[in-house]
Design a protein around this motif. Sequence first.
Motif, PDB file in Angstrom:
ATOM      1  N   GLU A 172     -12.159 -14.772  45.962  1.00 11.61           N
ATOM      2  CA  GLU A 172     -10.798 -13.988  46.480  1.00 11.61           C
ATOM      3  C   GLU A 172     -11.021 -12.846  46.393  1.00 11.61           C
ATOM      4  O   GLU A 172      -9.947 -11.877  46.671  1.00 11.61           O
ATOM      5  CB  GLU A 172      -9.702 -14.754  45.614  1.00 11.61           C
ATOM      6  CG  GLU A 172      -9.680 -16.029  46.119  1.00 11.61           C
ATOM      7  CD  GLU A 172      -8.177 -16.449  45.103  1.00 11.61           C
ATOM      8  OE1 GLU A 172      -7.459 -17.334  45.900  1.00 11.61           O
ATOM      9  OE2 GLU A 172      -8.100 -16.224  44.094  1.00 11.61           O
TER      10      GLU A 172
ATOM     11  N   PHE B 269     -15.267 -11.381  49.393  1.00 11.01           N
ATOM     12  CA  PHE B 269     -15.097 -12.540  50.066  1.00 11.01           C
ATOM     13  C   PHE B 269     -15.602 -12.320  51.682  1.00 11.01           C
ATOM     14  O   PHE B 269     -15.917 -13.433  52.057  1.00 11.01           O
ATOM     15  CB  PHE B 269     -13.460 -12.569  50.084  1.00 11.01           C
ATOM     16  CG  PHE B 269     -12.582 -11.692  51.186  1.00 11.01           C
ATOM     17  CD1 PHE B 269     -12.613 -12.094  52.416  1.00 11.01           C
ATOM     18  CD2 PHE B 269     -12.407 -10.238  50.741  1.00 11.01           C
ATOM     19  CE1 PHE B 269     -11.624 -11.387  53.370  1.00 11.01           C
ATOM     20  CE2 PHE B 269     -11.805  -9.523  51.719  1.00 11.01           C
ATOM     21  CZ  PHE B 269     -11.426  -9.999  52.986  1.00 11.01           C
TER      22      PHE B 269
ATOM     23  N   ARG C 161      -4.003 -12.079  43.863  1.00 12.68           N
ATOM     24  CA  ARG C 161      -5.113 -13.057  43.984  1.00 12.68           C
ATOM     25  C   ARG C 161      -6.361 -12.276  44.419  1.00 12.68           C
ATOM     26  O   ARG C 161      -7.447 -12.836  44.170  1.00 12.68           O
ATOM     27  CB  ARG C 161      -4.958 -13.866  45.371  1.00 12.68           C
ATOM     28  CG  ARG C 161      -3.694 -14.701  45.012  1.00 12.68           C
ATOM     29  CD  ARG C 161      -3.642 -15.733  46.511  1.00 12.68           C
ATOM     30  NE  ARG C 161      -2.170 -16.756  46.209  1.00 12.68           N
ATOM     31  CZ  ARG C 161      -2.855 -17.974  46.073  1.00 12.68           C
ATOM     32  NH1 ARG C 161      -4.203 -18.607  46.064  1.00 12.68           N
ATOM     33  NH2 ARG C 161      -1.954 -19.043  45.948  1.00 12.68           N
TER      34      ARG C 161
ATOM     35  N   GLY D 238      -7.998 -13.430  48.659  1.00 16.76           N
ATOM     36  CA  GLY D 238      -7.165 -14.356  48.582  1.00 16.76           C
ATOM     37  C   GLY D 238      -5.918 -14.091  49.409  1.00 16.76           C
ATOM     38  O   GLY D 238      -5.146 -14.882  50.021  1.00 16.76           O
TER      39      GLY D 238
END
Length: 324
Positions: free
Chosen positions: A256, A260, A141, A145
Amino acid sequence: MDFGLFDLVQLLGALVVISFLLILLTAHLSASKMVGFRRHEKEKCFLTEEGKREEFPFLQTPHSRELTVVVPAYNEQLRLPVMMEEAMEYLENRQKQQSSFTYEVIVVDDGSKDKTTEVALGYTKMYGTSKVRVLTLVKNRGKGGAVMMGTLSSRGKLILMADADGATKFPDLEKVEAALQDINPKPENMAISCGSRAHLEKESVAQRSVFRTFLMYGFHFLVWFFCVRGIRDTQCGFKLFTREAALRTFSILHVERWAFDVELLYIAQCLKIPIAEVAVNWTEIEGSKLVPFWSWLQMGMDLVFIRLRYLTGVWRLQSREKAD
């Protein structure tokens, strides 16, 4: 036909407007409403030391540990043991000194192609699932994520994200904890404390190439201009959240990949969540997953898109429903 200064200005103005509209259109078309929030069935459980599957809790439930450490790990079978040895030694010693102190470490294997999960499970067998749990993601991810999925599965009153390379020394947790208390998170118990490498910037510049230094300062400018003010180092992977602040910010998070951290802090500032920044010890560890030019370019684009998507309402500062 004469082409005067006024015509040139008009042409440049039109190109600027067209470029902005193209960027805006790209931001809308590439936006995802709920990026990666739903988890695969296999990601809802962890393996016990006996090899049985048990379900992770949800961040919305009351805490049952004083601290959760979330460690995102992608192809980290070589670097993870060094970090885990230092972290577990510190946490175990602290628990011996403070009987009321309880903790857990969640290693999030971000779809690794090596034996990261097997290495992490070795610590589960050594310390038990009350202290070490491994969340293996079905596919990669990105760091954001992975941190998000680990955070949503945590039991801690406080939640620390810490990189698997061990670049930040674990005893510095006490510094970020003290800073968290100093900003007084009551009454809603909302607060974030960020480790920072800004005090090391002059030294790092001396060791970098001119090109990498240019990229670094360019990125810092874009962070300041588009998203986050007042935080000198948004990218240090050593951040401490109260459980309430983690729930509020991570339940909105969209990005992600590498940027982020910036979206998290942008959300926090928009929601007026207090943020502290404190200097920590940091050592550059070989094996970084960042590709110098392309990773910086991707992060720069993400910064522009973050601001545009929130400004235009594609993304909203509203918490999603409970993770499925």
